[in-house]
Design an enzyme around this catalytic site. Structure first.
Site, PDB file in Angstrom:
ATOM      1  N   HIS A  99       0.850  -1.211   0.342  1.00 48.33           N
ATOM      2  CA  HIS A  99      -0.332   0.241   0.228  1.00 48.33           C
ATOM      3  C   HIS A  99       1.427   1.419  -0.196  1.00 48.33           C
ATOM      4  O   HIS A  99       1.791   1.333   0.341  1.00 48.33           O
ATOM      5  CB  HIS A  99      -1.386   0.141   1.304  1.00 48.33           C
ATOM      6  CG  HIS A  99      -1.763   0.669   1.077  1.00 48.33           C
ATOM      7  ND1 HIS A  99      -1.515   2.331   1.069  1.00 48.33           N
ATOM      8  CD2 HIS A  99      -3.254   1.071   0.947  1.00 48.33           C
ATOM      9  CE1 HIS A  99      -3.059   3.393   1.161  1.00 48.33           C
ATOM     10  NE2 HIS A  99      -3.955   2.549   0.834  1.00 48.33           N
ATOM     11  N   GLU A 169      -4.099   2.210  -7.556  1.00 50.02           N
ATOM     12  CA  GLU A 169      -4.089   2.276  -7.189  1.00 50.02           C
ATOM     13  C   GLU A 169      -3.125   3.842  -6.943  1.00 50.02           C
ATOM     14  O   GLU A 169      -1.881   4.060  -6.032  1.00 50.02           O
ATOM     15  CB  GLU A 169      -4.118   2.180  -5.311  1.00 50.02           C
ATOM     16  CG  GLU A 169      -5.256   1.007  -5.074  1.00 50.02           C
ATOM     17  CD  GLU A 169      -5.510   1.483  -3.312  1.00 50.02           C
ATOM     18  OE1 GLU A 169      -6.497   1.614  -3.319  1.00 50.02           O
ATOM     19  OE2 GLU A 169      -4.124   1.553  -2.319  1.00 50.02           O
TER      20      GLU A 169
HETATM   21  C1  PEP Z   1      -7.002   3.658   0.690  1.00 48.83           C
HETATM   22  O1  PEP Z   1      -5.566   4.042   1.124  1.00 48.83           O
HETATM   23  O2  PEP Z   1      -6.551   2.438  -0.524  1.00 48.83           O
HETATM   24  C2  PEP Z   1      -7.958   3.841  -0.565  1.00 48.83           C
HETATM   25  C3  PEP Z   1      -8.067   3.649  -1.353  1.00 48.83           C
HETATM   26  O3  PEP Z   1      -7.849   4.586   0.194  1.00 48.83           O
HETATM   27  P1  PEP Z   1      -9.995   5.922  -0.018  1.00 48.83           P
HETATM   28  O4  PEP Z   1     -11.032   4.819  -0.194  1.00 48.83           O
HETATM   29  O5  PEP Z   1     -10.134   7.183   1.432  1.00 48.83           O
HETATM   30  O6  PEP Z   1      -9.054   6.787  -1.205  1.00 48.83           O
END
Ligand code: PEP
Length: 256
Positions: A99, A169
């Protein structure tokens, strides 16, 4: 690619829910809400603080409880860390790895590659998070994503890809007010699928689910599944409220 029958919707609680009492109340609520919505195959995944795993794994009937990180070590003199076997033995069904918040605290590529390899060798569902810091107009971010994927999977045998999930992400969309667009997501998903296929061949690559994460809300969630080319979502803030999270799961459930 053919859509998977049930989308993989994962919540990442980070440290938002701090007490066991809050966590138990959440699980009771989400189980009840999903039953009321009568979604036959509704499933959810929650990456929770390690200490909650034992209790929540017993309570979650429609859900799978996982952890937010593992050590990448296989036992021995390492005070304060846990192996993947330890968290698995108390009920963890999956782990997030790589992450961006963990990478930002100094996790280096070699350690991450070891974690991914050790987790997959233990047959743990392993959700590897990958995303670019910023998006340039020339498309250089695509080469960065591909390179990152190659490095992170460098120690993994292709026979272990069955338990691998990739969470795309984009760092610029995490914890913000505005998410990536489904189109931006689609471009990255195509690049990641191509990189996976060139690493391990199309048959193994096809087994890997790709998720989107970054400011998912109940308003935008289903658009990533419909137009963004993903098999599911990784959700931070919107996974910490049982009502919102169950609405997201309902909105993403494929109607026959
Ligand atoms: C994350 O931290 O993996 C994430 C997607 O956070 P958020 O949905 O709050 O942007």
């Amino acid at each position: 690619m053919k859509k998977r029958a049930v989308p993989t919707i994962i919540g990442n609680w980070k440290m938002y829910l701090e007490t066991e009492k809050e966590a138990i109340t959440f699980i009771k609520n989400i189980e009840r809400k999903l039953s009321l919505k009568k979604i036959i195959k509704a499933k959810y995944y929650l990456a929770v603080p390690d200490l909650f795993v034992v209790t929540l794994a017993k309570l979650a009937k429609k859900g799978f409880i996982g952890v937010q990180n593992i050590s990448g070590l296989s036992g021995g003199a390492y005070t304060g860390l846990q192996t993947v076997r330890t968290v698995k033995s108390v009920g963890a069904s999956f782990t997030l790895l790589g992450h961006s918040e963990v990478r930002a605290r100094g996790e280096d590529g070699d350690i991450l590659a070891k974690k991914v390899s050790i987790s997959l060798k233990e047959k743990m569902m392993t959700v590897l998070c990958i995303g670019e810091k910023e998006r340039d107009t020339q498309g250089n971010y695509i080469a960065q994503l591909e390179e990152e994927l190659r490095k992170n999977l460098s120690l993994v045998d292709r026979s272990l890809f069955d338990n691998l999930v990739i969470a795309y992400e984009p760092i610029w969309a995490i914890g913000k007010d505005v998410a990536a667009t489904p189109n931006e997501c689609f471009e990255a998903v195509i690049a990641l699928r191509r990189a996976l296929a060139s690493l391990v061949g199309i048959d193994h690559a096809k087994k890997v689910s790709i998720l989107y994460g970054g400011t998912v809300t109940k308003e935008n969630a289903s658009s990533f599944l419909k137009e963004g080319g993903v098999d599911g979502l990784l959700i931070g803030r919107a996974s910490t409220d049982a009502s919102t999270f169950s609405d997201i799961i309902a909105s993403c459930h494929y109607k026959k």
